[in-house]
Design a protein around this motif. Structure first.
Motif, PDB file in Angstrom:
ATOM      1  N   SER A 171      19.825  -4.023   5.747  1.00 54.32           N
ATOM      2  CA  SER A 171      19.871  -3.478   4.624  1.00 54.32           C
ATOM      3  C   SER A 171      20.835  -3.619   4.047  1.00 54.32           C
ATOM      4  CB  SER A 171      18.755  -2.019   4.020  1.00 54.32           C
ATOM      5  OG  SER A 171      17.645  -1.878   4.689  1.00 54.32           O
ATOM      6  N   PHE A 172      22.201  -3.364   4.143  1.00 56.71           N
ATOM      7  CA  PHE A 172      23.050  -3.258   3.807  1.00 56.71           C
ATOM      8  C   PHE A 172      23.458  -4.129   3.743  1.00 56.71           C
ATOM      9  CE2 PHE A 172      28.073  -3.087   5.268  1.00 56.71           C
ATOM     10  CZ  PHE A 172      27.996  -2.631   3.516  1.00 56.71           C
ATOM     11  N   ALA A 173      23.805  -6.151   4.416  1.00 56.37           N
ATOM     12  CA  ALA A 173      24.403  -6.565   4.313  1.00 56.37           C
ATOM     13  C   ALA A 173      23.538  -7.392   3.090  1.00 56.37           C
ATOM     14  CB  ALA A 173      24.052  -7.889   5.809  1.00 56.37           C
TER      15      ALA A 173
ATOM     16  N   LEU B 111      21.916  -5.794   0.855  1.00 58.72           N
ATOM     17  CA  LEU B 111      21.848  -5.102  -0.963  1.00 58.72           C
ATOM     18  C   LEU B 111      24.054  -5.277  -1.141  1.00 58.72           C
ATOM     19  CD1 LEU B 111      20.111  -1.829  -0.192  1.00 58.72           C
ATOM     20  CD2 LEU B 111      19.578  -3.437  -1.914  1.00 58.72           C
ATOM     21  N   THR B 112      24.340  -5.108  -0.083  1.00 52.51           N
ATOM     22  CA  THR B 112      25.666  -6.140  -0.118  1.00 52.51           C
ATOM     23  C   THR B 112      25.651  -7.628  -1.201  1.00 52.51           C
ATOM     24  OG1 THR B 112      26.200  -4.125   1.601  1.00 52.51           O
ATOM     25  CG2 THR B 112      28.190  -5.981  -0.020  1.00 52.51           C
ATOM     26  N   THR B 113      25.031  -8.396  -0.319  1.00 49.43           N
ATOM     27  CA  THR B 113      25.001  -9.077  -1.378  1.00 49.43           C
ATOM     28  C   THR B 113      24.500 -10.568  -2.611  1.00 49.43           C
ATOM     29  OG1 THR B 113      24.483 -10.293   0.995  1.00 49.43           O
ATOM     30  CG2 THR B 113      24.794 -11.648  -0.553  1.00 49.43           C
ATOM     31  N   TYR B 114      22.568  -8.773  -2.959  1.00 46.48           N
ATOM     32  CA  TYR B 114      22.355  -8.466  -4.368  1.00 46.48           C
ATOM     33  C   TYR B 114      23.791  -8.313  -5.274  1.00 46.48           C
ATOM     34  CZ  TYR B 114      19.290  -8.134  -7.244  1.00 46.48           C
ATOM     35  OH  TYR B 114      18.471  -8.378  -8.560  1.00 46.48           O
ATOM     36  N   CYS B 115      24.184  -7.654  -4.377  1.00 48.38           N
ATOM     37  CA  CYS B 115      25.448  -6.717  -5.605  1.00 48.38           C
ATOM     38  C   CYS B 115      26.735  -7.510  -5.840  1.00 48.38           C
ATOM     39  CB  CYS B 115      26.167  -5.331  -5.239  1.00 48.38           C
ATOM     40  SG  CYS B 115      27.021  -4.239  -6.013  1.00 48.38           S
TER      41      CYS B 115
END
Lengths: 124, 198
Positions: free
Chosen positions: B131-133, B135-139
């Protein structure tokens, strides 16, 4: 008025569903039934948006065989809004259900009146 | 549409899912620790254990029919989910629908083969990192232009031919991110409500 009701039967069904869900939410004593009522209300709103977003005679906004005129497609924004609503309602349902589980483990009942009575006994 | 000019909206949705999962994790985990720490009366704990045992008795345990069906269906469901995610910019579908399909496939696998099999590849840590990866990529994909001072509506990636799979710039990457988040969320909700723990 009656003829309009028959033409817009999707919206009419959405309204009836919304009222059923709202009555469930307000009148039921059981927490799980309240959550089910809220979900029925959600579904009614999605039905209303989807019904309003569709225009008879136009197709989905996907480009196949070149771009046709603007008149050929429906607007995808109502569908996007419904998607947003579904995602949020899934999150809210999960949150409410987990809170209900915790309440049940604490008081061993799902009835709101009984929970209120137990709370009064505890002096809260 | 939802990943192009309404991309920040979709980012917010993914974050709502993430926050909801975290809250469910906190609520159900915390309760378990607390009930262990606080010594309850024996009667209540006995009744709870009885109820839990009753719950368990309805679960399928190494059901041969379910296992046989799952053996055929789970790969098909997962592949269909991946197809829906990857074709999200060309056809109906996308990150949310594909993610829900893949989550359903994982839940079927879990029901057929039990927690020991799924815990080999999916634990709380996996959920956290995926999830972290995602969401960070999306952001980063959507906000890099804020830091570079450019208009983010223009894309530097060549657009390609409409109808081909590599034809839509960032949307494919964003779809994959959303699909990862939704899959993990569905599976985590199920596990938390079923077992209350990873």
């Amino acid at each position: 008025m009656g003829s309009n009701l028959i033409v817009n039967y999707g919206e009419a069904v959405a309204m009836i569903l919304f009222v059923i869900g709202f009555a469930n939410l307000l009148l039921q004593n059981n927490l799980i039934k309240k959550i089910i009522g809220l979900n029925i209300m959600d579904s009614a709103v999605y039905l209303f948006l989807a019904e309003k977003g569709y225009i008879v005679g136009r197709t989905v906004p996907i480009v196949v065989n070149g771009v046709q005129s603007v008149e050929a497609y429906i607007n995808p924004i109502p569908a996007g809004l419904v998607l947003t609503g579904i995602v949020v309602s899934v999150s809210v349902s999960a949150l409410m259900l987990s809170l209900t589980i915790r309440l049940y483990r604490r008081y061993h009942t799902l009835n709101l009146d009984e929970i209120a009575a137990l709370l009064q006994k505890e002096g809260l | 549409m939802i990943l192009d000019y309404r991309a920040f909206d979709t980012f917010g949705e993914s974050n709502v899912l993430f926050v909801a999962t975290i809250t469910v994790l906190v609520l159900l985990h915390f309760n378990k620790k607390q009930s262990k720490a606080v010594s309850e009366t024996q009667e209540i704990s006995k009744r709870q254990a009885k109820e839990a045992a009753l719950d368990r008795s309805f679960e399928p345990k190494n059901d041969p029919i379910l296992q046989c069906v799952a053996k055929f269906l789970v790969p098909l469901i997962l592949i269909f989910g991946i197809y829906v995610v990857l074709n999200g910019h060309l056809s109906p579908g996308g990150g949310f629908s594909g993610g829900a399909i893949m989550g359903a496939g994982l839940i079927l696998y879990l029901n057929a083969f039990g927690f020991e099999k799924t815990e080999r590849f999916f634990t709380e840590k996996t959920y956290k990192w995926i999830s972290f990866a995602a969401l960070t990529t999306y952001c980063l994909c959507k906000t890099y232009s804020f830091y570079c001072g450019a208009n983010h509506l223009e894309s530097h990636i060549p657009l390609g031919i409409p109808g081909h799979i590599l034809s839509s710039g960032l949307i494919l990457i964003l779809n994959i991110c959303v699909g990862c988040v939704v899959t993990c969320t569905m599976y985590t909700f199920y596990v938390m409500f079923r077992k209350g723990d990873f």
